[in-house]
Design a protein around this motif. Structure first.
Motif, short mmCIF file in Angstrom:
data_model
loop_
_atom_site.label_atom_id
_atom_site.label_comp_id
_atom_site.label_asym_id
_atom_site.label_seq_id
_atom_site.Cartn_x
_atom_site.Cartn_y
_atom_site.Cartn_z
N ASN A 145 -61.67 -11.91 -11.67
CA ASN A 145 -60.83 -11.21 -10.69
C ASN A 145 -60.33 -9.88 -11.24
N ALA A 146 -60.69 -8.80 -10.56
CA ALA A 146 -60.19 -7.46 -10.92
C ALA A 146 -60.61 -7.05 -12.33
N VAL A 147 -61.87 -7.29 -12.65
CA VAL A 147 -62.38 -7.00 -14.00
C VAL A 147 -63.66 -6.16 -13.97
N LEU A 148 -64.58 -6.51 -13.08
CA LEU A 148 -65.93 -5.96 -13.21
C LEU A 148 -66.01 -4.46 -12.94
N PRO A 206 -63.59 2.19 -19.97
CA PRO A 206 -62.14 2.21 -19.80
C PRO A 206 -61.50 0.84 -19.91
N GLY A 207 -62.25 -0.22 -19.70
CA GLY A 207 -61.67 -1.55 -19.83
C GLY A 207 -61.19 -1.82 -21.24
N GLN A 208 -61.84 -1.16 -22.21
CA GLN A 208 -61.52 -1.41 -23.61
C GLN A 208 -60.62 -0.32 -24.19
N ASP A 209 -60.43 0.74 -23.45
CA ASP A 209 -59.81 1.94 -24.00
C ASP A 209 -58.31 1.92 -23.72
N LEU A 253 -60.53 -14.76 -27.14
CA LEU A 253 -60.65 -13.31 -27.20
C LEU A 253 -62.14 -12.98 -27.20
N GLY A 254 -62.59 -12.15 -26.28
CA GLY A 254 -64.01 -11.80 -26.27
C GLY A 254 -64.32 -10.87 -25.12
N ASP A 255 -65.50 -10.29 -25.20
CA ASP A 255 -65.98 -9.38 -24.17
C ASP A 255 -66.79 -10.18 -23.16
N VAL A 256 -66.47 -10.00 -21.88
CA VAL A 256 -67.19 -10.80 -20.86
C VAL A 256 -68.69 -10.52 -20.88
N ARG A 257 -69.07 -9.35 -21.40
CA ARG A 257 -70.51 -9.02 -21.45
C ARG A 257 -71.24 -9.87 -22.47
N ALA A 305 -54.28 0.35 -24.65
CA ALA A 305 -53.78 -1.02 -24.67
C ALA A 305 -53.39 -1.49 -23.28
N TRP A 306 -53.76 -2.72 -22.93
CA TRP A 306 -53.25 -3.35 -21.72
C TRP A 306 -51.84 -3.83 -22.03
N ASP A 307 -50.95 -3.73 -21.06
CA ASP A 307 -49.57 -4.12 -21.26
C ASP A 307 -49.24 -5.20 -20.23
N ALA A 358 -46.15 -4.53 -17.94
CA ALA A 358 -46.37 -3.51 -16.91
C ALA A 358 -47.30 -4.06 -15.83
N TYR A 359 -48.34 -4.77 -16.24
CA TYR A 359 -49.31 -5.31 -15.29
C TYR A 359 -48.65 -6.29 -14.32
N LEU A 360 -47.66 -7.04 -14.83
CA LEU A 360 -47.03 -8.08 -14.01
C LEU A 360 -45.91 -7.56 -13.12
N SER A 415 -52.09 -15.94 -16.15
CA SER A 415 -51.33 -16.64 -15.11
C SER A 415 -52.27 -17.13 -14.01
N THR A 416 -53.33 -16.36 -13.73
CA THR A 416 -54.26 -16.79 -12.70
C THR A 416 -55.13 -17.95 -13.22
N THR A 417 -55.43 -17.92 -14.51
CA THR A 417 -56.20 -19.02 -15.11
C THR A 417 -55.42 -20.33 -14.95
N GLY A 425 -62.24 -12.27 -18.03
CA GLY A 425 -61.32 -11.14 -17.88
C GLY A 425 -60.01 -11.68 -17.32
N CYS A 426 -59.50 -12.72 -17.99
CA CYS A 426 -58.38 -13.52 -17.44
C CYS A 426 -57.03 -12.84 -17.58
N GLY A 427 -56.97 -11.69 -18.31
CA GLY A 427 -55.70 -11.01 -18.48
C GLY A 427 -54.69 -11.90 -19.18
N GLU A 428 -53.46 -11.93 -18.68
CA GLU A 428 -52.40 -12.70 -19.35
C GLU A 428 -52.39 -14.17 -18.90
N VAL A 459 -61.20 -15.95 -20.77
CA VAL A 459 -61.76 -15.04 -21.78
C VAL A 459 -61.27 -13.64 -21.46
N ASP A 460 -60.80 -12.91 -22.47
CA ASP A 460 -60.37 -11.53 -22.25
C ASP A 460 -60.53 -10.77 -23.57
N SER A 461 -60.75 -9.46 -23.43
CA SER A 461 -60.94 -8.63 -24.64
C SER A 461 -59.63 -8.02 -25.12
N SER A 462 -58.52 -8.27 -24.42
CA SER A 462 -57.24 -7.69 -24.83
C SER A 462 -56.39 -8.75 -25.53
C1 LIG Z 1 -56.70 -5.87 -13.98
S1 LIG Z 1 -56.68 -7.05 -15.26
C2 LIG Z 1 -57.07 -8.55 -14.39
C3 LIG Z 1 -56.58 -9.76 -15.10
C4 LIG Z 1 -56.74 -11.09 -14.32
N1 LIG Z 1 -58.14 -11.37 -14.04
C5 LIG Z 1 -55.92 -11.08 -13.03
O1 LIG Z 1 -56.49 -11.27 -11.96
O2 LIG Z 1 -54.69 -10.91 -13.11
C6 LIG Z 1 -58.24 -6.67 -16.04
C7 LIG Z 1 -58.47 -7.46 -17.31
O3 LIG Z 1 -59.86 -7.33 -17.63
C8 LIG Z 1 -59.99 -7.28 -19.04
N2 LIG Z 1 -61.27 -6.68 -19.36
C9 LIG Z 1 -61.75 -5.47 -18.97
N3 LIG Z 1 -63.00 -5.31 -19.44
C10 LIG Z 1 -63.30 -6.44 -20.13
C11 LIG Z 1 -64.44 -6.88 -20.86
N4 LIG Z 1 -65.53 -6.13 -20.93
N5 LIG Z 1 -64.39 -8.10 -21.44
C12 LIG Z 1 -63.29 -8.88 -21.36
N6 LIG Z 1 -62.19 -8.52 -20.68
C13 LIG Z 1 -62.20 -7.31 -20.08
C14 LIG Z 1 -58.77 -6.47 -19.50
O4 LIG Z 1 -58.48 -6.70 -20.84
C15 LIG Z 1 -57.70 -6.97 -18.54
O5 LIG Z 1 -56.97 -8.05 -19.08
#
Ligand SMILES: C[S@@+](CC[C@H](N)C(=O)[O-])C[C@H]1O[C@@H](n2cnc3c(N)ncnc32)[C@H](O)[C@@H]1O
Length: 263
Positions: A105-108, A4-7, A87-91, A9-11, A14-16, A50-52, A45-48, A67-70
Protein backbone atom coordinates in the motif's frame (compact mmCIF):
# COMPACT_ATOMS: atom_id res chain seq x y z
CA UNK A 1 18.19 6.62 -11.70
CA UNK A 2 17.45 8.25 -8.36
CA UNK A 3 15.34 6.14 -6.04
CA UNK A 4 13.30 8.54 -3.91
CA UNK A 5 11.91 5.71 -1.79
CA UNK A 6 15.37 5.20 -0.36
CA UNK A 7 16.54 8.80 -0.37
CA UNK A 8 16.24 10.83 2.85
CA UNK A 9 14.84 9.55 6.12
CA UNK A 10 11.23 8.50 6.55
CA UNK A 11 9.76 9.97 9.72
CA UNK A 12 7.01 7.80 11.27
CA UNK A 13 5.68 10.68 13.42
CA UNK A 14 5.34 13.03 10.45
CA UNK A 15 3.84 10.26 8.30
CA UNK A 16 1.22 9.47 10.95
CA UNK A 17 0.03 13.08 11.28
CA UNK A 18 -2.79 12.25 8.86
CA UNK A 19 -3.10 8.66 10.05
CA UNK A 20 -6.87 8.41 9.66
CA UNK A 21 -6.85 9.71 6.07
CA UNK A 22 -3.86 7.55 5.15
CA UNK A 23 -5.46 4.40 6.62
CA UNK A 24 -8.66 4.77 4.60
CA UNK A 25 -7.27 3.68 1.20
CA UNK A 26 -5.58 0.72 2.87
CA UNK A 27 -8.92 -0.36 4.36
CA UNK A 28 -10.71 0.17 1.06
CA UNK A 29 -8.02 -1.87 -0.69
CA UNK A 30 -8.02 -4.88 1.63
CA UNK A 31 -11.81 -4.91 1.88
CA UNK A 32 -11.74 -6.29 -1.68
CA UNK A 33 -9.54 -9.26 -0.75
CA UNK A 34 -11.53 -12.48 -0.64
CA UNK A 35 -9.13 -14.99 0.92
CA UNK A 36 -10.93 -16.60 3.86
CA UNK A 37 -8.11 -18.31 5.79
CA UNK A 38 -4.64 -17.40 4.54
CA UNK A 39 -1.62 -19.02 6.21
CA UNK A 40 0.93 -16.48 4.97
CA UNK A 41 0.32 -12.74 4.64
CA UNK A 42 2.98 -10.19 3.63
CA UNK A 43 2.85 -6.40 3.71
CA UNK A 44 5.58 -5.12 1.39
CA UNK A 45 6.69 -1.55 2.19
CA UNK A 46 4.84 -1.81 5.50
CA UNK A 47 6.10 1.51 6.90
CA UNK A 48 5.60 1.77 10.67
CA UNK A 49 3.50 -1.37 10.65
CA UNK A 50 0.13 -0.07 11.81
CA UNK A 51 -1.50 -1.34 8.62
CA UNK A 52 0.32 -4.67 8.95
CA UNK A 53 -1.24 -5.01 12.39
CA UNK A 54 -4.67 -4.57 10.81
CA UNK A 55 -3.91 -7.59 8.59
CA UNK A 56 -3.00 -9.60 11.70
CA UNK A 57 -6.28 -8.50 13.32
CA UNK A 58 -8.23 -9.72 10.31
CA UNK A 59 -6.39 -13.05 10.01
CA UNK A 60 -5.18 -13.94 13.55
CA UNK A 61 -4.18 -17.48 12.53
CA UNK A 62 -1.91 -16.29 9.72
CA UNK A 63 1.82 -15.67 9.82
CA UNK A 64 1.97 -11.95 9.00
CA UNK A 65 5.24 -10.36 7.88
CA UNK A 66 5.96 -6.71 7.13
CA UNK A 67 8.98 -5.70 5.04
CA UNK A 68 10.34 -2.18 4.73
CA UNK A 69 13.66 -0.56 3.81
CA UNK A 70 13.38 2.19 6.43
CA UNK A 71 14.87 1.27 9.82
CA UNK A 72 13.24 4.41 11.29
CA UNK A 73 9.77 3.28 10.19
CA UNK A 74 10.31 -0.29 11.44
CA UNK A 75 11.57 0.99 14.80
CA UNK A 76 8.04 2.33 15.39
CA UNK A 77 6.36 -0.97 14.42
CA UNK A 78 4.14 -2.74 16.95
CA UNK A 79 5.57 -5.73 18.79
CA UNK A 80 3.07 -8.55 19.28
CA UNK A 81 2.72 -12.28 18.67
CA UNK A 82 1.95 -13.34 15.10
CA UNK A 83 3.54 -10.23 13.63
CA UNK A 84 7.06 -10.15 12.25
CA UNK A 85 8.94 -7.27 10.63
CA UNK A 86 12.01 -7.41 8.42
CA UNK A 87 14.30 -4.71 7.11
CA UNK A 88 14.68 -5.13 3.36
CA UNK A 89 14.03 -3.84 -0.11
CA UNK A 90 10.77 -5.04 -1.64
CA UNK A 91 12.63 -5.51 -4.93
CA UNK A 92 14.82 -8.17 -3.32
CA UNK A 93 12.09 -9.88 -1.30
CA UNK A 94 11.56 -13.55 -2.19
CA UNK A 95 9.10 -15.80 -0.30
CA UNK A 96 10.23 -19.13 1.14
CA UNK A 97 7.08 -20.71 -0.27
CA UNK A 98 3.93 -19.52 -2.01
CA UNK A 99 2.06 -16.61 -0.45
CA UNK A 100 -1.67 -16.44 0.26
CA UNK A 101 -2.07 -12.66 0.65
CA UNK A 102 0.38 -10.01 -0.56
CA UNK A 103 -0.39 -6.35 0.17
CA UNK A 104 1.62 -3.30 -0.88
CA UNK A 105 0.00 0.00 0.00
CA UNK A 106 1.39 3.37 -1.12
CA UNK A 107 4.83 1.97 -1.98
CA UNK A 108 5.21 1.03 -5.63
CA UNK A 109 5.29 4.63 -6.90
CA UNK A 110 8.78 4.70 -5.33
CA UNK A 111 9.83 1.69 -7.42
CA UNK A 112 10.51 2.44 -11.09
CA UNK A 113 9.43 -0.36 -13.46
CA UNK A 114 7.28 -1.94 -10.73
CA UNK A 115 5.07 -3.68 -13.28
CA UNK A 116 7.81 -6.35 -13.57
CA UNK A 117 7.84 -6.72 -9.78
CA UNK A 118 4.06 -7.11 -9.75
CA UNK A 119 4.25 -9.88 -12.35
CA UNK A 120 6.82 -11.68 -10.17
CA UNK A 121 4.65 -11.26 -7.07
CA UNK A 122 1.71 -12.69 -9.02
CA UNK A 123 3.82 -15.82 -9.67
CA UNK A 124 4.48 -16.09 -5.91
CA UNK A 125 0.77 -16.47 -5.09
CA UNK A 126 -0.74 -19.78 -4.03
CA UNK A 127 -3.92 -21.04 -5.71
CA UNK A 128 -6.75 -18.89 -4.38
CA UNK A 129 -4.19 -16.38 -3.12
CA UNK A 130 -4.42 -12.69 -3.92
CA UNK A 131 -2.32 -9.56 -4.13
CA UNK A 132 -3.55 -6.04 -3.46
CA UNK A 133 -1.72 -2.82 -4.32
CA UNK A 134 -2.59 0.84 -4.06
CA UNK A 135 -0.60 3.73 -5.50
CA UNK A 136 -1.29 7.46 -5.59
CA UNK A 137 -2.64 8.63 -8.92
CA UNK A 138 -2.07 12.32 -8.25
CA UNK A 139 1.14 13.01 -10.13
CA UNK A 140 -0.68 15.51 -12.37
CA UNK A 141 -2.38 17.22 -9.40
CA UNK A 142 -1.09 20.66 -8.33
CA UNK A 143 0.76 19.17 -5.33
CA UNK A 144 3.01 17.21 -7.68
CA UNK A 145 2.92 19.38 -10.82
CA UNK A 146 3.95 22.51 -8.88
CA UNK A 147 6.71 20.59 -7.17
CA UNK A 148 7.97 19.17 -10.47
CA UNK A 149 7.92 22.62 -12.11
CA UNK A 150 9.84 24.12 -9.21
CA UNK A 151 12.46 21.33 -9.23
CA UNK A 152 13.01 21.97 -12.95
CA UNK A 153 13.01 25.78 -12.68
CA UNK A 154 16.30 27.58 -13.46
CA UNK A 155 16.97 28.30 -9.78
CA UNK A 156 16.72 24.67 -8.67
CA UNK A 157 17.21 22.43 -11.71
CA UNK A 158 20.94 21.88 -11.11
CA UNK A 159 20.25 20.24 -7.75
CA UNK A 160 16.72 18.94 -8.10
CA UNK A 161 15.75 18.17 -11.71
CA UNK A 162 16.33 14.43 -11.23
CA UNK A 163 14.11 14.21 -8.12
CA UNK A 164 11.14 16.01 -9.72
CA UNK A 165 8.06 13.77 -9.33
CA UNK A 166 6.95 12.32 -12.66
CA UNK A 167 3.55 10.97 -13.80
CA UNK A 168 5.46 7.97 -15.20
CA UNK A 169 5.96 6.81 -11.59
CA UNK A 170 2.66 4.91 -11.83
CA UNK A 171 0.64 3.22 -14.59
CA UNK A 172 -2.89 4.21 -15.47
CA UNK A 173 -5.52 1.77 -14.07
CA UNK A 174 -5.77 -0.14 -17.37
CA UNK A 175 -2.01 -0.77 -17.17
CA UNK A 176 -2.39 -2.52 -13.81
CA UNK A 177 -5.32 -4.53 -15.16
CA UNK A 178 -3.11 -5.72 -18.03
CA UNK A 179 -0.29 -6.73 -15.68
CA UNK A 180 -2.62 -8.76 -13.44
CA UNK A 181 -4.58 -10.49 -16.17
CA UNK A 182 -1.35 -11.07 -18.13
CA UNK A 183 -0.10 -12.96 -15.05
CA UNK A 184 -3.14 -15.24 -15.01
CA UNK A 185 -5.00 -13.45 -12.18
CA UNK A 186 -8.59 -12.30 -12.12
CA UNK A 187 -8.41 -8.55 -11.68
CA UNK A 188 -10.39 -5.95 -9.77
CA UNK A 189 -9.00 -2.49 -10.58
CA UNK A 190 -10.50 0.87 -9.70
CA UNK A 191 -9.72 4.44 -8.79
CA UNK A 192 -11.07 6.81 -6.15
CA UNK A 193 -10.56 10.49 -5.47
CA UNK A 194 -10.73 11.20 -1.74
CA UNK A 195 -11.52 14.76 -0.67
CA UNK A 196 -9.41 15.15 2.43
CA UNK A 197 -10.57 18.02 4.63
CA UNK A 198 -7.48 19.46 6.28
CA UNK A 199 -7.12 22.04 9.02
CA UNK A 200 -4.45 24.45 10.23
CA UNK A 201 -2.03 26.69 8.35
CA UNK A 202 -0.48 25.35 5.12
CA UNK A 203 -2.05 21.90 5.65
CA UNK A 204 -1.30 20.66 2.13
CA UNK A 205 2.37 21.46 2.64
CA UNK A 206 2.14 19.57 5.94
CA UNK A 207 0.70 16.56 4.09
CA UNK A 208 3.32 16.39 1.31
CA UNK A 209 6.24 17.12 3.64
CA UNK A 210 6.28 13.53 4.85
CA UNK A 211 5.97 12.03 1.37
CA UNK A 212 6.66 13.57 -2.05
CA UNK A 213 8.57 16.58 -0.70
CA UNK A 214 10.83 14.45 1.50
CA UNK A 215 13.37 13.30 -1.12
CA UNK A 216 13.50 16.82 -2.57
CA UNK A 217 14.35 18.51 0.73
CA UNK A 218 16.84 15.76 1.53
CA UNK A 219 18.98 17.16 -1.28
CA UNK A 220 19.19 20.67 0.20
CA UNK A 221 20.93 22.27 3.17
CA UNK A 222 18.71 23.99 5.75
CA UNK A 223 18.77 27.46 4.15
CA UNK A 224 18.08 26.16 0.66
CA UNK A 225 15.34 23.85 1.97
CA UNK A 226 13.64 26.81 3.69
CA UNK A 227 13.82 28.93 0.52
CA UNK A 228 12.51 26.09 -1.63
CA UNK A 229 9.70 25.32 0.83
CA UNK A 230 8.61 28.99 0.93
CA UNK A 231 8.33 29.10 -2.88
CA UNK A 232 6.45 25.82 -2.98
CA UNK A 233 4.12 26.80 -0.11
CA UNK A 234 3.09 29.99 -1.94
CA UNK A 235 2.06 27.92 -4.98
CA UNK A 236 0.17 25.43 -2.82
CA UNK A 237 -1.74 28.21 -1.05
CA UNK A 238 -2.96 29.49 -4.41
CA UNK A 239 -3.86 26.01 -5.72
CA UNK A 240 -5.57 24.91 -2.47
CA UNK A 241 -7.11 28.05 -0.90
CA UNK A 242 -8.78 27.77 2.50
CA UNK A 243 -12.58 27.55 2.45
CA UNK A 244 -14.85 29.98 4.32
CA UNK A 245 -14.87 27.66 7.37
CA UNK A 246 -11.05 27.69 7.48
CA UNK A 247 -10.60 24.11 6.24
CA UNK A 248 -8.69 23.20 3.11
CA UNK A 249 -9.73 20.43 0.74
CA UNK A 250 -7.05 18.21 -0.75
CA UNK A 251 -8.46 16.02 -3.55
CA UNK A 252 -6.34 12.88 -3.70
CA UNK A 253 -6.71 10.34 -6.51
CA UNK A 254 -5.63 6.81 -5.73
CA UNK A 255 -5.42 3.69 -7.89
CA UNK A 256 -6.24 0.21 -6.61
CA UNK A 257 -5.52 -3.21 -8.07
CA UNK A 258 -6.45 -6.58 -6.59
CA UNK A 259 -5.53 -9.78 -8.41
CA UNK A 260 -6.61 -13.28 -7.40
CA UNK A 261 -5.10 -16.57 -8.58
CA UNK A 262 -7.94 -18.94 -9.47
CA UNK A 263 -8.20 -21.97 -7.13
C1 LIG B 1 4.01 6.01 2.09
S1 LIG B 1 4.76 4.82 3.12
C2 LIG B 1 3.52 3.54 3.17
C3 LIG B 1 3.64 2.69 4.38
C4 LIG B 1 2.50 1.66 4.58
N1 LIG B 1 2.43 0.72 3.48
C5 LIG B 1 1.15 2.35 4.78
O1 LIG B 1 0.23 2.08 4.01
O2 LIG B 1 1.02 3.15 5.72
C6 LIG B 1 5.93 4.12 1.96
C7 LIG B 1 6.86 3.11 2.60
O3 LIG B 1 7.49 2.40 1.53
C8 LIG B 1 8.82 2.11 1.92
N2 LIG B 1 9.59 1.84 0.71
C9 LIG B 1 9.76 2.63 -0.37
N3 LIG B 1 10.51 2.00 -1.29
C10 LIG B 1 10.81 0.78 -0.76
C11 LIG B 1 11.56 -0.34 -1.21
N4 LIG B 1 12.12 -0.34 -2.42
N5 LIG B 1 11.66 -1.42 -0.40
C12 LIG B 1 11.07 -1.44 0.82
N6 LIG B 1 10.35 -0.41 1.30
C13 LIG B 1 10.22 0.68 0.52
C14 LIG B 1 9.27 3.35 2.70
O4 LIG B 1 10.35 3.07 3.52
C15 LIG B 1 7.99 3.71 3.45
O5 LIG B 1 7.96 3.12 4.73
Amino acid sequence: MVDPGQDGAWDPAAYLQNARERARPFLDLVSRLDVPAPATVVDLGCGEGSTTALLADRWPAARVTGVDSSAAMLAAAPVRPGLEFRLGDVRDWRPESSVDVLVSNAVLHWVPGHERLLARWADDLSRGGALAVQVPGNFRAPTHALLADLCRSPRWAGRLADVAPSPSAVLEPAGYLDVLTGSGLTADVWETTYLHVLTGPDPVLGWVRSTVLRPVLARLDDDAAAAFTAEYAAGLREAYPPRSDGTTVLPFRRLFAVGTRPS
